[in-house]
Write an enzyme that holds these catalytic residues in place. Sequence first.
Site, mmCIF file in Angstrom:
data_model
loop_
_atom_site.group_PDB
_atom_site.id
_atom_site.type_symbol
_atom_site.label_atom_id
_atom_site.label_comp_id
_atom_site.label_asym_id
_atom_site.label_seq_id
_atom_site.Cartn_x
_atom_site.Cartn_y
_atom_site.Cartn_z
ATOM 1 N N LYS A 283 -1.141 -4.289 0.414
ATOM 2 C CA LYS A 283 0.036 -4.570 -0.419
ATOM 3 C C LYS A 283 0.915 -5.564 0.326
ATOM 4 C CE LYS A 283 4.377 -2.454 -2.102
ATOM 5 N NZ LYS A 283 5.161 -1.223 -2.335
ATOM 6 N N ASP A 288 10.946 -6.446 -1.848
ATOM 7 C CA ASP A 288 10.939 -5.552 -3.012
ATOM 8 C C ASP A 288 12.372 -5.186 -3.400
ATOM 9 O OD1 ASP A 288 10.409 -3.732 -4.995
ATOM 10 O OD2 ASP A 288 9.577 -2.183 -3.673
ATOM 11 N N LYS A 295 16.790 -1.612 -6.979
ATOM 12 C CA LYS A 295 17.090 -0.626 -5.940
ATOM 13 C C LYS A 295 18.573 -0.644 -5.615
ATOM 14 C CE LYS A 295 12.677 -0.817 -3.394
ATOM 15 N NZ LYS A 295 12.305 0.593 -3.520
ATOM 16 N N ASP A 306 7.896 -4.633 3.024
ATOM 17 C CA ASP A 306 7.001 -4.111 1.989
ATOM 18 C C ASP A 306 5.650 -4.839 1.963
ATOM 19 O OD1 ASP A 306 6.772 -2.041 0.207
ATOM 20 O OD2 ASP A 306 7.544 -3.159 -1.510
ATOM 21 N N ASP A 365 9.961 -0.779 -10.114
ATOM 22 C CA ASP A 365 9.968 -0.579 -8.667
ATOM 23 C C ASP A 365 8.658 0.048 -8.176
ATOM 24 O OD1 ASP A 365 10.952 -0.660 -6.119
ATOM 25 O OD2 ASP A 365 12.328 1.037 -6.346
ATOM 26 N N GLU A 367 5.814 -1.201 -8.064
ATOM 27 C CA GLU A 367 5.064 -2.449 -8.185
ATOM 28 C C GLU A 367 3.846 -2.515 -7.269
ATOM 29 O OE1 GLU A 367 7.492 -2.048 -6.164
ATOM 30 O OE2 GLU A 367 6.681 -2.948 -4.348
ATOM 31 N N ARG A 369 1.510 -0.338 -6.536
ATOM 32 C CA ARG A 369 0.259 0.162 -7.134
ATOM 33 C C ARG A 369 -0.302 -0.842 -8.138
ATOM 34 N NH1 ARG A 369 3.345 5.413 -9.184
ATOM 35 N NH2 ARG A 369 4.517 4.869 -7.328
HETATM 36 N N1 BES Z 1 8.269 -0.273 -1.492
HETATM 37 C C1 BES Z 1 8.650 0.924 -2.128
HETATM 38 C C2 BES Z 1 8.341 2.167 -1.305
HETATM 39 C C3 BES Z 1 9.049 2.321 0.020
HETATM 40 C C4 BES Z 1 10.089 3.217 0.166
HETATM 41 C C5 BES Z 1 8.616 1.635 1.139
HETATM 42 C C6 BES Z 1 10.696 3.383 1.395
HETATM 43 C C7 BES Z 1 9.235 1.784 2.356
HETATM 44 C C8 BES Z 1 10.259 2.664 2.492
HETATM 45 C C9 BES Z 1 7.905 1.075 -3.465
HETATM 46 O O1 BES Z 1 7.593 -0.098 -4.109
HETATM 47 C C10 BES Z 1 8.809 1.835 -4.371
HETATM 48 O O2 BES Z 1 9.890 1.398 -4.609
HETATM 49 N N2 BES Z 1 8.343 2.999 -4.839
HETATM 50 C C11 BES Z 1 9.114 3.824 -5.682
HETATM 51 C C12 BES Z 1 8.195 4.386 -6.741
HETATM 52 C C13 BES Z 1 8.919 5.099 -7.839
HETATM 53 C C14 BES Z 1 9.724 4.137 -8.649
HETATM 54 C C15 BES Z 1 7.906 5.789 -8.708
HETATM 55 C C16 BES Z 1 9.722 4.948 -4.847
HETATM 56 O O3 BES Z 1 9.058 5.403 -3.911
HETATM 57 O O4 BES Z 1 10.861 5.310 -5.102
HETATM 58 ZN ZN ZN Z 2 7.333 -1.763 -2.857
HETATM 59 ZN ZN ZN Z 3 9.139 -0.855 -5.332
#
Ligand code: BES
Ligand code: ZN
Ligand code: ZN
Length: 516
Positions: A283, A288, A295, A306, A365, A367, A369
């Site tokens: 990834k 992000d 966010k 990210d 967010d 993204e 996956r």
């Molecule tokens: N890049 C983030 C995950 C992340 C969180 C990485 C903390 C490093 C530290 C990912 O893209 C994300 O935002 N995931 C969301 C998914 C949710 C919207 C289902 C999350 O984990 O909140």
């Molecule tokens: Zn991310």
């Molecule tokens: Zn994200």
Amino acid sequence: MKTKLVFQDPATLATPLLAVFAADFSANSESLPAVLLTTNDAISKAAAHALGSGEFKGASFETLLLHAPSGLKAERLLLIGVGKVGALSSHELRKAAGVAVRFAKPRNIRDLAIAFPDYHAVSDDALEGLPSLLTSRALIEGAFVADFDPDTYRSDRKDQSMSSVTVVSLPLAKSEAKSAEAELLQRGFDEGVILGTSQAFARSLVNEPGNVLTPTELGRRAKAELEPLGIATEVYSTEKLHELKMGAFWAVAQGSAQPPALIVMTYTPEKATSAEVLGLVGKGITFDTGGISIKPAEGMEKMKTDMSGAAAMIGAMRAIAQLKPSVKVISVVCSAENMPSGNAYRPGDVVTAMSGKTIEILNTDAEGRLVLADGLHYAKQLGATRLINAATLTGACVVALGLQNSGLFANNETTLEQFKAATAISGEAFWRLPCTDDYREQIKSHIADIMNTGGTRYGGAITAAMFLKEFVGDTPWIHLDIAGTAWQDDQKPWSAKGPTGIAVRSITEWVRTFAV
Ligand code: BES
Ligand code: ZN
Ligand code: ZN
């Protein structure tokens, strides 16, 4: 950092700083002096007084500096604790070597020698205690881990990197067994240099801010680093995404003024001894924001990391290029910037992945996956028979496992065991979480095949894994969620704070299990 392994009496080595390890030998409530991990008389004599005082216990990361040690050519002797003698492992020694480097750096000591630990000092059964290849490798890996500092953009940057680290092992008499031993030490050492520098390369990528490291720049750096090492590296962009019908990857990329990069790196061994083709998928979100599902501002700067999964794969490819395992490896990195804009994808959108599966977007967010869905499918199309992916995928994984372990998911027990064996060597911590089909219900959509979140916060790391699993099919697969481990907010005695380069060593080692 120059590195050298020498076979010499450490007492005769002229160096500003000679580090020697010492173990905590106390048992139960009985307090005993720490024991040096050397059988060298001169060092033992030089340290005897300090050890006898009892003020140095040999606890992990404990240090004691002795100036002008008598009987040694070294200007200083540094004792480094490695903890309880019974718990000694190459992983403890990796950190201890790092402690030596982090001790030297702020004191403007640029050259360091580390006495190779001699287990004979504490046990008759040296081999059982410390396999020499892994110890040699761990020491120099630890030195590279510790040499890294993230202050690249400070105008008052004091470049404190080490000029040289020398590992000094006792001279081995000329017998066949001894020269085999010397060869093991040298081999481990050479591997450690490759792994240590590759991990450092991954960290340098993760450290870069989003304005510098765009997807295009990530592709450029991967190519510049890997092509001279013989890795065929192609960097594609928007047109190729359309051509391959990567609708999931493109959905994420479309909101940014920065074009995406699809980075394909191929390692072809001179002679493959395995029919397997390993697919390494990363990834590579260079920033992000969350997109339209934006966010919160607090902590968002961290989202420059990210692309740590991508960095891990590029770092692993760098190591693979030099270790030359006899198995073919293809790495696919999907890099984009997740931005909110007039062109951005929206919650409610339905997109079609390269595999043909339709996806309802619930949250922009989620993204990672999406880009991985197309990356995994493409890796299979390129011939991958086994897949591994790494991603800073979910905050939920950090909630579940904290900062100590990365999440590990697998659809195949054999591959899982192979990966676990690799982590026993790398010393990186992963903890398995489930991705069994009883979770599949959670990602079903009413309008499309699947949706890109689980709809609830429960099991967020798992539902993300379930989403990826849709795209790997029957191919044996491992998913590493490194959201909590790619960056450390606090420094450690053996490492600066910042990017960790997690998974480079484990992925590389896993690849090597398929070679002879
Ligand atoms: N890049 C983030 C995950 C992340 C969180 C990485 C903390 C490093 C530290 C990912 O893209 C994300 O935002 N995931 C969301 C998914 C949710 C919207 C289902 C999350 O984990 O909140
Ligand atoms: Zn991310
Ligand atoms: Zn994200």
